[in-house]
Design a protein around this motif. Structure first.
Motif, short mmCIF file in Angstrom:
data_model
loop_
_atom_site.label_atom_id
_atom_site.label_comp_id
_atom_site.label_asym_id
_atom_site.label_seq_id
_atom_site.Cartn_x
_atom_site.Cartn_y
_atom_site.Cartn_z
N CYS A 70 0.87 -1.18 0.00
CA CYS A 70 0.00 0.00 0.00
C CYS A 70 0.91 1.23 0.00
O CYS A 70 1.72 1.42 0.91
N VAL A 71 0.79 2.05 -1.05
CA VAL A 71 1.58 3.28 -1.15
C VAL A 71 0.74 4.44 -0.64
O VAL A 71 -0.43 4.58 -0.99
N VAL A 72 1.35 5.26 0.23
CA VAL A 72 0.66 6.40 0.82
C VAL A 72 1.46 7.67 0.53
O VAL A 72 2.68 7.71 0.70
N HIS A 73 0.77 8.70 0.06
CA HIS A 73 1.38 10.01 -0.12
C HIS A 73 0.59 11.02 0.70
O HIS A 73 -0.63 11.02 0.66
N LEU A 74 1.28 11.88 1.43
CA LEU A 74 0.62 12.82 2.34
C LEU A 74 0.11 14.08 1.64
O LEU A 74 -0.64 14.86 2.25
N GLY A 75 0.51 14.28 0.38
CA GLY A 75 0.05 15.46 -0.33
C GLY A 75 0.52 16.75 0.33
O GLY A 75 1.61 16.82 0.89
N MET A 76 -0.31 17.78 0.28
CA MET A 76 0.04 19.08 0.85
C MET A 76 -0.23 19.14 2.35
O MET A 76 0.50 19.79 3.10
N SER A 77 -1.30 18.49 2.80
CA SER A 77 -1.75 18.71 4.18
C SER A 77 -2.10 17.43 4.92
O SER A 77 -2.68 17.47 5.99
#
Length: 287
Positions: A70-77
């Motif tokens: 599972c790949v997770v990206h936190l983005g901007m916030s």
């Protein structure tokens, strides 16, 4: 947006908490993130044991017991919060941005374990969760990105080959994730200060010494930031109640109008917009 050091601190915190733990239940409260969370996501995670939490660039990679990911990206916030069912703490945030406490709104994903749960909160919803079925697809997922600064592939030969016939400034190049992965606006300014290179300098005019300095200082600055717990640009305390400390070591970032910290330098820190991003540098020692 959190850069490589901040994401690495999140990785370390999350890995310590969820490694070898079995996912009991997944609750999706809002699927409309940057990429829509697929309908099968709950089933994909439930009853799987977490092998480890890894990272590439600014991406978290959760290794599952069935050899999927599972790949997770936190983005901007995006922030990740941990709620212990037995020992509830005021400070829940594993990230370095926004409030250290669990907000009441924008809790989009809950991953529930035996004695605690992990909550993903994201007001802007630029982050995402992605299912990766196998190792081949995992490699393919990041094939468009350059090597990390710590990778042996990020060397002089690679640097000089990449910049051939390109017209970018060095600041623009350093935040280009196709060139090198994980460096963002904050650390690019700090790296170029240590390297004594003006951020507006065209990459075609860089000499061998300057290229080597940038390579070396990229590793040095990011490792120092990781060791100091990342940069707390806003009001943040980690799960231990302490702030990331690298912002106290900034040489140029957010120091516009202040004196240069380099020994025997009479320069002043200047702010300039390059590639639509605020850039900080000394007007004397970064000629």
């Amino acid at each position: 947006m959190p850069e490589l050091p901040e994401v690495e601190i999140v990785r370390q915190s999350l890995d310590k908490k969820i490694q070898k733990k079995k996912v009991k239940k997944v609750i999706i409260r809002n699927r409309s993130l940057r990429f829509k969370i697929p309908r099968g996501f709950e089933k994909f995670l439930e009853n799987k044991t977490i092998v480890k939490v890894s990272r590439f660039s600014k991406y978290l990679i959760i290794y599952l017991s069935n050899n999927q990911f599972c790949v997770v990206h936190l983005g901007m916030s995006g922030t990740i919060h941990l709620i212990d069912f037995k020992d509830k703490k005021d400070v829940t945030n594993l990230s370095f941005y926004n409030s250290p406490f669990l907000p009441k709104k924008h809790n989009h994903v809950e991953i529930i374990f035996d004695n605690f749960k992990v909550i993903y909160n994201d007001p802007r919803r630029f982050g995402f969760f992605q299912i990766i079925e196998n190792n081949r697809d995992l490699k393919k997922r990041f094939i468009h990105l350059g090597p990390e600064p710590f990778d042996n592939k990020f060397n002089l030969k690679y640097f000089q080959k990449f910049i051939q016939n390109k017209l970018k400034t060095i600041k623009d190049l350093l935040i280009d994730q196709k060139f090198v992965s994980g460096i963002g606006n904050i650390y690019a300014s700090e790296i170029l200060f240590l390297s004594r290179v003006n951020p507006s300098k065209k990459i075609r005019s860089l000499n061998k010494k300057e290229c080597n300095q940038i390579i070396s200082n990229s590793k040095k600055v990011l490792l120092n930031a990781i060791n100091k717990g990342g940069s707390s640009i806003r009001d943040f305390k980690n799960t231990d109640g302490s702030k990331g400390g690298f912002q106290d070591s900034f040489k140029v970032y957010q120091r516009e109008g202040e004196c240069c910290k380099r020994f025997n330098c009479d320069g002043i820190i200047i702010k300039k917009v390059i590639a639509n991003r605020s850039t900080f540098f000394c007007n004397y020692c970064q000629i």
